[in-house]
Design an enzyme around this catalytic site. Structure first.
Site, PDB file in Angstrom:
ATOM      1  N   LYS A  23     -86.905 -35.956-109.646  1.00  0.00           N
ATOM      2  CA  LYS A  23     -85.445 -35.969-109.708  1.00  0.00           C
ATOM      3  C   LYS A  23     -84.921 -36.696-108.473  1.00  0.00           C
ATOM      4  O   LYS A  23     -85.153 -36.282-107.344  1.00  0.00           O
ATOM      5  CB  LYS A  23     -84.863 -34.559-109.764  1.00  0.00           C
ATOM      6  CG  LYS A  23     -83.363 -34.580-110.039  1.00  0.00           C
ATOM      7  CD  LYS A  23     -82.780 -33.213-110.205  1.00  0.00           C
ATOM      8  CE  LYS A  23     -81.350 -33.321-110.731  1.00  0.00           C
ATOM      9  NZ  LYS A  23     -80.539 -34.340-110.059  1.00  0.00           N
ATOM     10  N   ASP A 507    -105.505 -61.938 -79.470  1.00  0.00           N
ATOM     11  CA  ASP A 507    -106.792 -61.253 -79.632  1.00  0.00           C
ATOM     12  C   ASP A 507    -107.306 -61.395 -81.062  1.00  0.00           C
ATOM     13  O   ASP A 507    -107.131 -60.518 -81.894  1.00  0.00           O
ATOM     14  CB  ASP A 507    -106.633 -59.775 -79.246  1.00  0.00           C
ATOM     15  CG  ASP A 507    -107.978 -59.058 -79.169  1.00  0.00           C
ATOM     16  OD1 ASP A 507    -108.995 -59.702 -79.470  1.00  0.00           O
ATOM     17  OD2 ASP A 507    -107.992 -57.869 -78.810  1.00  0.00           O
TER      18      ASP A 507
END
Length: 585
Positions: A23, A507
């Protein structure tokens, strides 16, 4: 047409005759498609079309026309959690310029749960027509409500996502316009908040309730429903005997504590309040802002927190942290639920001893799942209770690998942008935007987040098997090299810190099997309690500060802006892998 109505229930039926739906807390609406276009009609017959152009202006395939769908207009925080306040704000807008901007920034979604062309057909057949219509439209702003055969399955989802409730429908039910019967039932997932009574209004019979915030009194809102006649008379008498009359209102000093059922309590207003019970075991001083936040978080009844008063950060307690983890769970779990989890635990806070933990502890409950690999028991955290349990153990940081548990190949590429410290965060902004340009040229869908510390990370979701680790590492290395060629004074791939100078480290080596990255929405052990925060690309501009995103600000940010990573899995299935592979050459 008048929509079929639902009957409230406190107990949902079970059995093979029933199906279940979430709901949503939105506007009940009928979507009507004709040759003239789409019209959105409210439950009371008002035309909402001009207020939701992102839906009403969708082009419908002519072969489907005409049709009408019964459903709910929503603005979604998650696939199962709607934001009524944001929707209400949209519904009040009248200027088309504001409406168009809002539709672009936070689009609404129509959740269809019934096709109403042939009302006498049983629900199961109408559902098939709904599926056909929504699938053919193939637009993200018109979706079909997911149905569940087992009540237990939808209860788990409703709890995790803090949904408004659950709807149960008889499979054989026909569509009864405007009628309220026992074929469609609704169950509300109440939040129960503790507060004290403040006033009684003689004009409209409403009671006002409040809490203490930093020793001052704040109103939570008003209520009148849920009291029995006897309870109502007792309360009115108490106000008259112990309160003070001011014009048409009786005022009472904080003393009488009660529990109120509601869907929310914001800006001094309850959402659908119902009196639940008196709390003679509570004092008014115990009805606080902190308790309200805990009550609204809707923790599972089986969760047993410990030492919630302990400070994990200088300004935040474990109670604050657990409330954050409860609220962020539906956004965070999709990124960690299939991966071996590595935690950094700070049992006594960020200024005390910490340690990494990748193995499942022997004393962990059964719902924290075990993944055995080479004789090692790893942790799989795939549900609300397991996430709350590890959080309660002082796990502040959540790191995940690039592959699923048991997988040999990555299901995402992550490029880590690591400046020397936060004062160089603007280098990460520059690097991110340069990479975005390169990826856009390849038509690659990319996502970005802060690391929660001093850098940023670009995520590229892919399907497992699309690329090997060797290939993804080569791709990230190529992208890093291109960036360094563009700005050699700003960026480097030098691994030794002493040789980097003030340059940002890209990196790419970190993206490898066995390595990990901080999970989206994970807190960090920083003084500000920052969070690894998903961003919209348009937010990645000069002036962006990672310390702006903390466990105190992220829930409100998601409520306002939605989750920038919401289409992460969708993008995974549509990446141009062949174009990415050009970076291997």
């Amino acid at each position: 047409m008048k929509p079929m109505l639902l009957t409230a229930t406190t107990d949902l039926p079970e059995g093979e005759d029933w199906i279940y739906e979430i709901k949503y807390d939105g506007f009940r609406a009928v979507l009507e498609a004709t040759e003239e276009g789409i019209k959105l009609w409210s439950r009371n017959g008002k035309d909402l079309s001009d207020r939701f152009p992102e839906i009403s202006e969708i082009n419908i395939p002519k072969k489907l026309i005409p049709f009408s769908l019964d459903g709910e207009l929503t603005i979604l925080n998650t696939p199962y959690q709607s934001n009524f306040q944001a929707l209400q704000t949209r519904g009040r807008m009248r200027k088309q310029t504001r409406i168009q901007e809002a539709a672009k920034q936070r689009p609404a979604t129509f959740i269809a749960f019934d096709a109403t062309r042939k009302l006498s057909l049983p629900l199961t057949k109408r559902k098939k027509e709904t599926t056909k219509i929504v699938t053919t439209i193939a637009h993200p702003y018109i979706q079909e409500a997911q149905t569940f055969e087992r009540l237990q399955d939808i209860q788990t989802i409703a709890e995790l996502h803090l949904a408004e409730g659950i709807v149960a429908k008889l499979k054989k039910s026909t569509y009864q316009q405007g009628e309220r019967g026992q074929q469609w039932l609704k169950w509300k997932q109440w939040r129960t908040v503790s507060c004290f009574l403040q006033t009684y209004d003689l004009k409209n019979s409403y009671y006002e309730a409040g809490i203490y915030t930093r020793e001052s009194v704040q109103s939570l809102g008003k209520f009148k429903h849920g009291l029995s006649d006897d309870e109502n008379e007792t309360l009115k008498t108490f106000f008259k005997e112990h309160g003070k009359k001011e014009k048409q209102t009786w005022v009472l000093q904080p003393s009488v504590c009660v529990d109120i059922h509601c869907l929310n309590a914001e800006e001094e207003e309850f959402r659908e309040p119902m009196f639940h019970q008196f709390r003679f075991d509570l004092s008014a001083e115990e009805c606080t802002e902190a308790k309200l936040k805990w009550d609204l978080s809707l923790f599972p009844s089986t969760f047993e927190p410990s030492h919630v008063e302990k400070h994990l950060w200088s300004h935040l307690t474990k109670e604050d942290f657990l409330c954050y983890m409860r609220e962020i769970a539906p956004h965070m779990l999709p990124f960690i639920n299939e991966k071996k989890l590595t935690l950094i635990r700070y049992p006594d806070g960020i200024n005390e001893e910490s340690f990494f933990q990748k193995h499942r502890p022997d004393h962990a409950p059964d719902y924290l799942k075990t993944w055995m690999e080479n004789g090692e028991p790893f942790m799989i955290c795939d549900q609300l209770l397991s996430l709350l349990w590890v959080a309660n153990q002082g796990a502040l940081e959540y790191h995940i690998p690039f592959e699923k548990a048991g997988g040999q190949e990555p299901d995402e590429i992550v490029i880590d942008l690591d400046p020397p410290d936060r004062s160089y965060f603007h280098y990460a902004i520059t690097a991110a935007n340069l990479l975005k340009h390169l990826l856009d040229e390849l038509e690659v869908v990319s996502f970005i987040k802060t690391s929660g510390n001093k850098g940023m990370q670009i995520h590229i979701p892919i399907q497992e098997g699309d690329l090997s680790y060797e290939e993804t590492r080569k791709i990230t290395e190529t992208l890093a090299t291109l960036l360094i060629q563009e700005e050699p004074d700003l960026f480097t791939v030098e691994r030794l810190k002493k040789n980097r100078g003030d340059r940002l480290y890209i990196d790419y080596v970190q993206h490898a099997e066995g390595k990990t990255i901080i999970a989206p929405y994970s807190p960090r052990a920083t003084e500000e309690a920052t969070v690894a925060t998903p961003l919209y690309w348009e937010e990645v501009v000069e002036g962006l500060k990672p310390e702006s995103f903390s466990i105190k600000t992220i829930p409100a940010r998601i409520a306002e802006k939605g989750c920038p990573f919401k289409n992460y899995n969708l993008a995974r299935r549509s990446q141009p892998i062949n174009k990415l592979k050009k970076l291997l050459q």
